[in-house]
Design an enzyme around this catalytic site. Structure first.
Site, PDB file in Angstrom:
ATOM      1  CG  ASP A 164       5.135  10.801  -1.898  1.00  0.00           C
ATOM      2  OD1 ASP A 164       5.460  11.695  -2.693  1.00  0.00           O
ATOM      3  OD2 ASP A 164       3.954  10.467  -1.675  1.00  0.00           O
TER       4      ASP A 164
HETATM    5  P1  NAP Z   1       4.488   7.536  -4.838  1.00  0.00           P
HETATM    6  O1  NAP Z   1       5.068   8.645  -4.061  1.00  0.00           O
HETATM    7  O2  NAP Z   1       3.010   7.412  -4.908  1.00  0.00           O
HETATM    8  O3  NAP Z   1       5.078   7.663  -6.321  1.00  0.00           O
HETATM    9  C1  NAP Z   1       4.862   6.677  -7.278  1.00  0.00           C
HETATM   10  C2  NAP Z   1       5.478   7.148  -8.584  1.00  0.00           C
HETATM   11  O4  NAP Z   1       5.383   6.063  -9.497  1.00  0.00           O
HETATM   12  C3  NAP Z   1       4.741   8.318  -9.213  1.00  0.00           C
HETATM   13  O5  NAP Z   1       5.456   9.510  -9.047  1.00  0.00           O
HETATM   14  C4  NAP Z   1       4.570   7.912 -10.693  1.00  0.00           C
HETATM   15  O6  NAP Z   1       5.174   8.895 -11.532  1.00  0.00           O
HETATM   16  C5  NAP Z   1       5.353   6.609 -10.798  1.00  0.00           C
HETATM   17  N1  NAP Z   1       4.677   5.642 -11.666  1.00  0.00           N
HETATM   18  C6  NAP Z   1       3.367   5.321 -11.715  1.00  0.00           C
HETATM   19  N2  NAP Z   1       3.159   4.404 -12.681  1.00  0.00           N
HETATM   20  C7  NAP Z   1       4.350   4.134 -13.228  1.00  0.00           C
HETATM   21  C8  NAP Z   1       4.785   3.282 -14.287  1.00  0.00           C
HETATM   22  N3  NAP Z   1       3.925   2.480 -14.970  1.00  0.00           N
HETATM   23  N4  NAP Z   1       6.100   3.250 -14.598  1.00  0.00           N
HETATM   24  C9  NAP Z   1       6.981   4.046 -13.941  1.00  0.00           C
HETATM   25  N5  NAP Z   1       6.634   4.888 -12.946  1.00  0.00           N
HETATM   26  C10 NAP Z   1       5.322   4.921 -12.599  1.00  0.00           C
HETATM   27  O7  NAP Z   1       5.050   6.101  -4.365  1.00  0.00           O
HETATM   28  P2  NAP Z   1       6.072   5.703  -3.228  1.00  0.00           P
HETATM   29  O8  NAP Z   1       7.363   6.460  -3.347  1.00  0.00           O
HETATM   30  O9  NAP Z   1       6.087   4.219  -3.257  1.00  0.00           O
HETATM   31  O10 NAP Z   1       5.408   6.224  -1.902  1.00  0.00           O
HETATM   32  C11 NAP Z   1       4.253   5.631  -1.349  1.00  0.00           C
HETATM   33  C12 NAP Z   1       3.309   6.716  -0.869  1.00  0.00           C
HETATM   34  O11 NAP Z   1       2.050   6.104  -0.558  1.00  0.00           O
HETATM   35  C13 NAP Z   1       3.811   7.411   0.383  1.00  0.00           C
HETATM   36  O12 NAP Z   1       3.486   8.762   0.359  1.00  0.00           O
HETATM   37  C14 NAP Z   1       3.035   6.676   1.475  1.00  0.00           C
HETATM   38  O13 NAP Z   1       2.883   7.468   2.631  1.00  0.00           O
HETATM   39  C15 NAP Z   1       1.727   6.418   0.786  1.00  0.00           C
HETATM   40  N6  NAP Z   1       0.974   5.311   1.388  1.00  0.00           N
HETATM   41  C16 NAP Z   1       1.526   4.097   1.489  1.00  0.00           C
HETATM   42  C17 NAP Z   1       0.849   3.072   2.104  1.00  0.00           C
HETATM   43  C18 NAP Z   1       1.462   1.720   2.284  1.00  0.00           C
HETATM   44  O14 NAP Z   1       0.944   0.936   3.079  1.00  0.00           O
HETATM   45  N7  NAP Z   1       2.512   1.374   1.572  1.00  0.00           N
HETATM   46  C19 NAP Z   1      -0.444   3.278   2.571  1.00  0.00           C
HETATM   47  C20 NAP Z   1      -1.005   4.552   2.417  1.00  0.00           C
HETATM   48  C21 NAP Z   1      -0.275   5.553   1.823  1.00  0.00           C
HETATM   49  P3  NAP Z   1       4.704   9.066 -13.060  1.00  0.00           P
HETATM   50  O15 NAP Z   1       3.248   9.264 -13.026  1.00  0.00           O
HETATM   51  O16 NAP Z   1       5.474  10.222 -13.562  1.00  0.00           O
HETATM   52  O17 NAP Z   1       5.094   7.778 -13.768  1.00  0.00           O
END
Ligand code: NAP
Length: 458
Positions: free
Chosen positions: A381
């Site tokens: 994301d």
């Molecule tokens: P993300 O959008 O959740 O994407 C994580 C990606 O990691 C997934 O597409 C997944 O794809 C991949 N993944 C999972 N396990 C893996 C592995 N073992 N090896 C390789 N890839 C792996 O993460 P992000 O880009 O960090 O974004 C964070 C999201 O969380 C945002 O939407 C944010 O708003 C939300 N959020 C964050 C917080 C905070 O405090 N940081 C709090 C609440 C919400 P595959 O399954 O294809 O591997």
């Protein structure tokens, strides 16, 4: 004692303030934790000295029970489980606050002013207790993580809250009407549960920051009720820092408080998570290694997948290997990458990645057009251009890392599955993007192997 006690409390308050200040940077965070711990020690010593008679046996029993639960909790919980560990700590803290308030109420019928502080403390304490337990359950996946909604939900919640508030006010007016107290406490507990039911598991970190703020306010109210100035200060610091953190997280996701609390975000995640059937270009580790060692500027974008795979140590090896070849490697940190604030900073610090290599979003974004490679590791994301290009997207308006501007984009993830927001990512289909399918730790390890093989061959 008249001088010693205020002095101890003053030093403790200074410790708490310095802790917050120092914890805001990875370079000083350890010092911050130490300052907070010292502050707490002084606070406990000062409070014990306040009383002429202290039954130390009870304090020691509580100390050992707390230590027996807390120590393994700190050591055994993996880094990825820190959000739920924080939730359960809040639950205990809030319960303590509510129970002290309850004891004060039953010990002696309080005056109206004291009762006002007690009512606030007890209500916030009990609702934070059950809400934090619910948040823990959702994050630990003991409870269904999807938001549960039904018609009229907000009205029901509002009515329960209003009923608890009315009983609280009636108790302030006539504290001797003790029969109302169990209903007041019960409704506060119920409201905590209802508050969390419509919120999805992935929004819990933001909610926990908000609950942190409630627990702080409850402690502050307890300070007024018990005439303990340090509690007022500590509670206010806790309350305001938790609130500021929740605001920062909402801003970084371009969401409002009401959207997080009532928006049922993530409800359709599993049912509508769509990935289109468009062709993508993929590559193997050897090709990735070749592209990386031929680059001059590489920006690494870690995300939740790096945390899941625990790939940070391998990533550090990769950065070291490239650094030796004269490649400039930096890490771009999005404020909400991962699942908790500072998630990426903590993991990269654990792997001893130098702090000056970690660059915040606003600072690194202008650098992407000059980058030869943007290496996205388990992030989705936070690099999705839909946030900029598609006003109908659930993440529309969320600031992103401009990885798409790099000459070559490489994305390590296991599949084409979406991330937290449950939406497709156009970045993967761009001409300059190479998908590196696999587990982040394993894939980065393979790249490192190829790099060392090519170094030996040279
Ligand atoms: P993300 O959008 O959740 O994407 C994580 C990606 O990691 C997934 O597409 C997944 O794809 C991949 N993944 C999972 N396990 C893996 C592995 N073992 N090896 C390789 N890839 C792996 O993460 P992000 O880009 O960090 O974004 C964070 C999201 O969380 C945002 O939407 C944010 O708003 C939300 N959020 C964050 C917080 C905070 O405090 N940081 C709090 C609440 C919400 P595959 O399954 O294809 O591997």
């Amino acid at each position: 004692m008249e001088i010693l006690l205020p002095l101890l409390y003053l030093l403790a308050a200074a410790g708490f303030i310095l802790a917050l200040k120092w914890m805001s940077s990875p370079a000083t965070a350890r010092r911050g934790v130490l300052a907070g711990e010292l502050g707490m020690l002084l606070a406990v010593v000062g409070t014990l000295l306040r009383f002429e008679v202290v039954e130390y046996q009870w304090i020691l029993i509580a100390f050992f029970i707390g230590a027996a639960i807390g120590t393994p909790l700190a050591y055994l919980m993996p880094m990825t489980a820190v959000p739920q560990r924080t939730a359960i700590s809040h639950a205990f803290g809030a319960l303590a606050s509510a129970l002290i308030g309850t004891a004060e109420f039953y010990r002696h019928t309080p005056e109206q002013i004291t009762m006002a502080a007690l009512a606030l403390e007890i209500m916030l304490g009990f609702l934070t207790f059950t809400a934090s337990l619910m948040a823990f359950g959702k994050l630990q996946e003991i409870l269904p993580t999807r938001p549960m909604t039904y018609r009229g939900q907000n009205i029901v919640n509002l009515l329960v809250f209003a009923a608890a508030a009315v009983l609280g006010i009636l108790l302030i007016v006539s504290p001797e009407q003790r029969w109302m107290f169990p209903f007041f406490a019960g409704l506060s507990l119920l409201f905590g549960v209802l508050l969390i039911v419509p919120i999805g598991g992935a929004d819990m970190p933001t909610v926990i920051a908000l609950l942190n703020s409630y627990a702080g306010l409850s402690a502050s109210a307890m300070g007024f009720a018990l005439d303990n100035k340090l509690l007022i200060v500590a509670g206010a610091l806790d309350g305001s820092s938790g609130f500021i953190l929740a605001v920062i997280m909402c801003k970084a996701m371009n969401r409002s408080f009401s959207n997080v609390l009532f928006g049922a975000f993530g409800q359709l995640q599993t049912s509508t998570a769509k990935t289109t059937e468009r062709p993508v270009r993929s590559a193997v580790a050897e090709e990735a290694a070749y592209l990386l060692e031929s680059a001059r500027n590489v920006i690494v974008i870690p995300g939740y997948g790096m945390a899941v795979a625990q790939a940070q140590h391998k990533l550090r090896e990769l950065a070291d290997a490239l650094g030796k070849r004269g490649v400039n490697v930096r890490f771009a940190i999005h404020p909400v990458a991962g699942r908790m604030p500072g998630h990426m900073n903590v993991l990269l610090a654990e792997a001893d990645v130098p702090y000056d290599k970690l660059v915040e979003m606003d600072e690194i974004n202008p650098e992407f057009p000059m980058a030869d490679v943007a290496l996205v590791i388990g992030a989705n994301d936070v690099v999705n251009p839909a946030a900029k290009n598609d006003p109908t997207s659930p993440i529309a308006g969320m600031p992103i890392l401009n990885a798409y501007q790099a000459r070559t984009v490489m994305v390590i993830k296991r599949s084409m599955n979406p991330g937290f927001a449950g939406i497709d990512n156009d970045l993967y289909y761009m001409e300059n993007t190479l998908m590196l399918f696999g587990d982040a730790k394993v894939f980065v390890g393979e790249i490192v192997k190829h790099l060392s093989a090519s170094a030996k061959a040279a």
